[in-house]
Design a protein around this motif. Structure first.
Motif, PDB file in Angstrom:
ATOM      1  N   VAL A   1      -4.527  17.690 103.260  1.00 24.25           N
ATOM      2  CA  VAL A   1      -3.628  18.343 104.211  1.00 24.25           C
ATOM      3  C   VAL A   1      -3.453  17.061 105.263  1.00 24.25           C
ATOM      4  O   VAL A   1      -4.257  16.020 105.312  1.00 24.25           O
ATOM      5  CB  VAL A   1      -4.502  19.352 104.745  1.00 24.25           C
ATOM      6  CG1 VAL A   1      -4.421  20.640 103.866  1.00 24.25           C
ATOM      7  CG2 VAL A   1      -5.755  19.102 105.228  1.00 24.25           C
ATOM      8  N   ILE A   2      -2.737  17.451 106.194  1.00 22.27           N
ATOM      9  CA  ILE A   2      -2.659  16.613 107.270  1.00 22.27           C
ATOM     10  C   ILE A   2      -2.906  17.674 108.410  1.00 22.27           C
ATOM     11  O   ILE A   2      -2.557  18.778 108.414  1.00 22.27           O
ATOM     12  CB  ILE A   2      -1.276  16.065 107.826  1.00 22.27           C
ATOM     13  CG1 ILE A   2      -0.216  17.008 107.683  1.00 22.27           C
ATOM     14  CG2 ILE A   2      -0.981  14.802 106.855  1.00 22.27           C
ATOM     15  CD1 ILE A   2       1.266  16.421 107.909  1.00 22.27           C
ATOM     16  N   VAL A   3      -3.564  17.279 109.690  1.00 24.79           N
ATOM     17  CA  VAL A   3      -4.136  18.266 110.709  1.00 24.79           C
ATOM     18  C   VAL A   3      -3.514  18.051 112.150  1.00 24.79           C
ATOM     19  O   VAL A   3      -3.506  16.856 112.578  1.00 24.79           O
ATOM     20  CB  VAL A   3      -5.697  18.304 110.809  1.00 24.79           C
ATOM     21  CG1 VAL A   3      -6.149  19.409 111.869  1.00 24.79           C
ATOM     22  CG2 VAL A   3      -6.215  18.594 109.468  1.00 24.79           C
ATOM     23  N   ASP A   4      -2.940  19.123 112.561  1.00 25.55           N
ATOM     24  CA  ASP A   4      -2.153  18.718 113.783  1.00 25.55           C
ATOM     25  C   ASP A   4      -3.448  18.633 114.999  1.00 25.55           C
ATOM     26  O   ASP A   4      -4.227  19.489 115.027  1.00 25.55           O
ATOM     27  CB  ASP A   4      -1.363  19.868 114.326  1.00 25.55           C
ATOM     28  CG  ASP A   4      -0.481  19.781 115.545  1.00 25.55           C
ATOM     29  OD1 ASP A   4      -1.213  19.906 116.665  1.00 25.55           O
ATOM     30  OD2 ASP A   4       0.508  19.248 115.513  1.00 25.55           O
ATOM     31  N   MET A   5      -3.356  17.555 115.714  1.00 29.06           N
ATOM     32  CA  MET A   5      -4.498  17.356 116.784  1.00 29.06           C
ATOM     33  C   MET A   5      -4.412  18.393 117.777  1.00 29.06           C
ATOM     34  O   MET A   5      -5.414  18.423 118.491  1.00 29.06           O
ATOM     35  CB  MET A   5      -4.294  15.841 117.289  1.00 29.06           C
ATOM     36  CG  MET A   5      -4.541  14.526 116.352  1.00 29.06           C
ATOM     37  SD  MET A   5      -6.080  14.486 115.788  1.00 29.06           S
ATOM     38  CE  MET A   5      -6.635  13.721 117.358  1.00 29.06           C
ATOM     39  N   ASN A   6      -3.217  18.906 118.083  1.00 22.33           N
ATOM     40  CA  ASN A   6      -3.251  19.953 119.152  1.00 22.33           C
ATOM     41  C   ASN A   6      -3.605  21.343 118.534  1.00 22.33           C
ATOM     42  O   ASN A   6      -4.461  22.024 119.161  1.00 22.33           O
ATOM     43  CB  ASN A   6      -2.194  19.926 120.001  1.00 22.33           C
ATOM     44  CG  ASN A   6      -1.753  18.384 120.268  1.00 22.33           C
ATOM     45  OD1 ASN A   6      -2.556  17.873 121.137  1.00 22.33           O
ATOM     46  ND2 ASN A   6      -0.535  17.914 120.305  1.00 22.33           N
ATOM     47  N   THR A   7      -3.105  21.806 117.542  1.00 21.04           N
ATOM     48  CA  THR A   7      -3.111  23.160 117.147  1.00 21.04           C
ATOM     49  C   THR A   7      -4.247  23.449 116.038  1.00 21.04           C
ATOM     50  O   THR A   7      -4.662  24.505 115.866  1.00 21.04           O
ATOM     51  CB  THR A   7      -1.926  23.654 116.587  1.00 21.04           C
ATOM     52  OG1 THR A   7      -1.614  22.783 115.385  1.00 21.04           O
ATOM     53  CG2 THR A   7      -0.855  23.571 117.553  1.00 21.04           C
TER      54      THR A   7
ATOM     55  N   ALA B   1      -3.410  23.113 109.777  1.00 25.01           N
ATOM     56  CA  ALA B   1      -3.735  22.108 108.391  1.00 25.01           C
ATOM     57  C   ALA B   1      -2.476  22.525 107.499  1.00 25.01           C
ATOM     58  O   ALA B   1      -2.041  23.551 107.285  1.00 25.01           O
ATOM     59  CB  ALA B   1      -4.695  22.394 107.544  1.00 25.01           C
ATOM     60  N   THR B   2      -1.791  21.282 107.206  1.00 15.65           N
ATOM     61  CA  THR B   2      -0.422  21.522 106.599  1.00 15.65           C
ATOM     62  C   THR B   2      -0.403  20.726 105.253  1.00 15.65           C
ATOM     63  O   THR B   2      -1.039  19.383 105.511  1.00 15.65           O
ATOM     64  CB  THR B   2       0.717  21.014 107.237  1.00 15.65           C
ATOM     65  OG1 THR B   2       0.792  21.991 108.413  1.00 15.65           O
ATOM     66  CG2 THR B   2       1.935  21.206 106.411  1.00 15.65           C
TER      67      THR B   2
END
Length: 569
Positions: free
Chosen positions: A253-259, A262-263
């Motif tokens: 996954v890549i993880v959004d630093m704000n929200t 995980a995608t």
């Protein structure tokens, strides 16, 4: 998520998404991440256990990083045997990891001590590891000191008991690594030299550089680009889209630093773009087709052959091959042309995140099995190894032989000591065998006197270890260390997401297994197909991928990350 609490190396996601963890040599002349170690006083500070009868335990490491050996055949191992009376007969992986571990489980027979690497979930499910809580309470004061801050998480991750000791505990202050033991796009130095030391920031620029060089050297029978796909190491070809998009190695996954959402990216446009570039490279005859059939040893042999112009991989995973080239260049500076140089490539040439932030790897470690003859004796060995004097021993070596101490108490190495610590020395002295896969301080740890645990991380040692050729190319790029080429890591308390424990037959583990199977089936087709066939195969891959419960996997991972963030507050 920084790897293993400053992970340093570890790790490869179980099927092929994560840097697995066993570093292999940094450019300071040490073996893997922690670099050479040994301590003068270690041999004289025998513990009470040394009065017991000597005993040999069996230890299996689920990595193919070195030849099998008895630890007492090395300098470090002999010193530790003198202290404890304990020797380990080490066996390393040959062949397929899951097959080897599966055979152990089926027979219900195990070595005394086991480092199952990516197969750790199967070992835990089989009940092969014994709980260590009582043993630690009775025999482990140093284990408590080093691992104590992580006991709650270790128990929470695995049903309330401690079944193994991870390799990533941060002790003292965080010491950054001046070398690149994590991911990078590597290229032979002669390529950059011939091109006038250009600033290479994008994937297109990187492949154009390789293409131009190979075209000018047609008589050398060069391989433009090589990839590693063997077994669980498949992550070396599946992880690049994540890095090219500007993210660190969080695995699947890549993880959004704000929200904190995980995608997954295995079927994203970023992955399509990566595979299509490899497809174009293959059509031009610049991609080594055998990348999809070579085993790890063959891959390393090719990297050290001087014929491979470029590749993507993690520093810890390629140290065996790159160190051969470095050792040759130290003896003959003309060979420096073939040493590899790391580049922080992204799609858009902007913010990169190849360097791991401080983190904690929860799903890799060393455990005592139910077949062990004397668990108490083993845990005492582990505890003794965690004494600071023995962490110095395994990381620095012996004062006067492999390191010195100046009048300010700073550890350093002389040019002569640096010169002699090559791969062969690492093996005989034991740096190679005690570099990873043991209870230890995390590689980026600091000793109680302020010295770096890892010699390669000590500024004095790093600068002293540089050859004139190293200094020249670093100067050409306006930096003092290799890490200076890369952006500093953003803080990610959950890092690395790939190490979040999952039960063996959980929906998340099943998703990973099926995703890996699809990638291993379709990636070779996509890369080796005629360019005109790429879109059709990609559509077929997306159709199959669409049958997986990706939304469920992303939801679960996001929930776990948010839980970790709550605990970290």
């Amino acid at each position: 998520m920084a790897r293993k609490l400053i992970v340093a190396c570890l790790a490869a996601v179980m099927a092929f998404t994560a840097a697995a963890c066993s570093s292999q040599g940094n450019s300071t002349g040490g073996s893997n991440s922690p670099a050479p170690s040994s301590n003068p006083s270690a041999s004289s500070s025998a513990s009470p256990d040394a009065t017991q009868d000597k005993v040999t335990f069996t230890l299996f490491k689920g990595v193919a990083e070195a030849k099998d050996i008895n630890t007492n055949e090395t300098t470090i191992g002999k010193i530790l045997e003198d202290q404890t009376g304990v020797n380990f007969k080490i066996e390393h992986l040959v062949g397929d990891l899951n097959t080897k571990i599966g055979t152990m489980i089926a027979s219900n027979e195990y070595p005394d001590v086991l480092v199952p690497d990516a197969a750790i979930d199967a070992v835990l499910k089989a009940g092969a590891f014994i709980p260590l809580d009582d043993l630690i309470e009775q025999y482990g004061p140093n284990i408590k000191r080093v691992y104590g801050p992580y006991f709650d998480r270790m128990r929470a991750d695995y049903g309330g008991k401690i079944y193994f000791l991870p390799f990533s505990t941060q002790v003292g202050e965080y010491t950054p690594d001046p070398n690149i033991n994590q991911g990078a796009f590597w290229v032979q130095r002669r390529v950059l030299k011939e091109a006038g030391y250009p600033q290479i920031k994008t994937l297109d620029e990187y492949f154009k550089l390789i293409e131009d060089f190979v075209a000018k050297h047609k008589d050398e029978d060069l391989t433009g680009f090589l990839a590693l796909t063997h077994d669980w190491r498949f992550f070396a070809i599946s992880n690049p889209p994540m890095h090219l998009a500007g993210y660190p190695n969080d695995g699947n996954v890549i993880v959004d630093m704000n929200t904190l959402e995980a995608t997954t990216y295995a079927a994203s446009d970023d992955t399509k773009r990566w595979l299509q570039k490899l497809n174009e490279l293959n059509a031009k005859g610049l991609f080594d087709k055998s990348s999809f059939v070579d085993n790890y040893d063959q891959y390393i042999a090719k990297l050290s052959s001087k014929k491979v112009v470029g590749f993507f991989d993690y520093g810890w995973q390629t140290g065996n091959g790159r160190n051969v080239l470095r050792d040759a260049a130290r003896k003959d500076p003309a060979q420096d042309d073939f040493v590899y140089f790391p580049l922080p490539i992204t799609y858009d040439g902007t913010h990169d995140q190849y360097l791991d932030p401080p983190g904690y790897t929860a799903n890799r470690g060393i455990g005592i099995t139910k077949s062990a003859k004397d668990p108490a004796r083993i845990i005492q060995y582990f505890d003794n190894l965690l004494k600071e004097e023995n962490q110095i021993l395994k990381s620095w070596g012996i004062k006067g032989e492999t390191y010195e101490v100046d009048d300010k108490g700073r550890f350093y190495r002389t040019p002569e000591q640096i010169a002699k610590i090559d791969e062969a020395f690492n093996e005989t002295f034991g740096f190679k065998y005690y570099d990873w896969d043991w209870p230890q301080y995390g590689s980026n740890s600091t000793l109680s006197d302020g010295n770096a645990l890892s010699p390669g991380f000590q500024p004095e040692v790093f600068q002293m270890s540089l050859t004139n050729e190293d200094k020249t190319i670093l100067e050409k790029y306006g930096v003092q260390t290799y890490a200076d080429l890369f952006d500093k890591p953003d803080e990610r308390p959950w890092f690395p997401a790939w190490s979040i424990p999952k039960e063996q037959n959980s929906p998340e583990k099943i998703w990973e297994t099926k995703k890996d199977e699809l990638a291993k089936k379709y990636f070779p087709k996509l890369v080796l197909a005629k360019p005109s066939e790429f879109e059709g195969i990609w559509a077929e891959y997306l159709q199959e991928f669409g049958k997986l419960d990706t939304a469920g996997y992303e939801k679960w991972t996001t929930e776990q990350i948010k839980k970790i963030m709550e605990v970290s507050k």
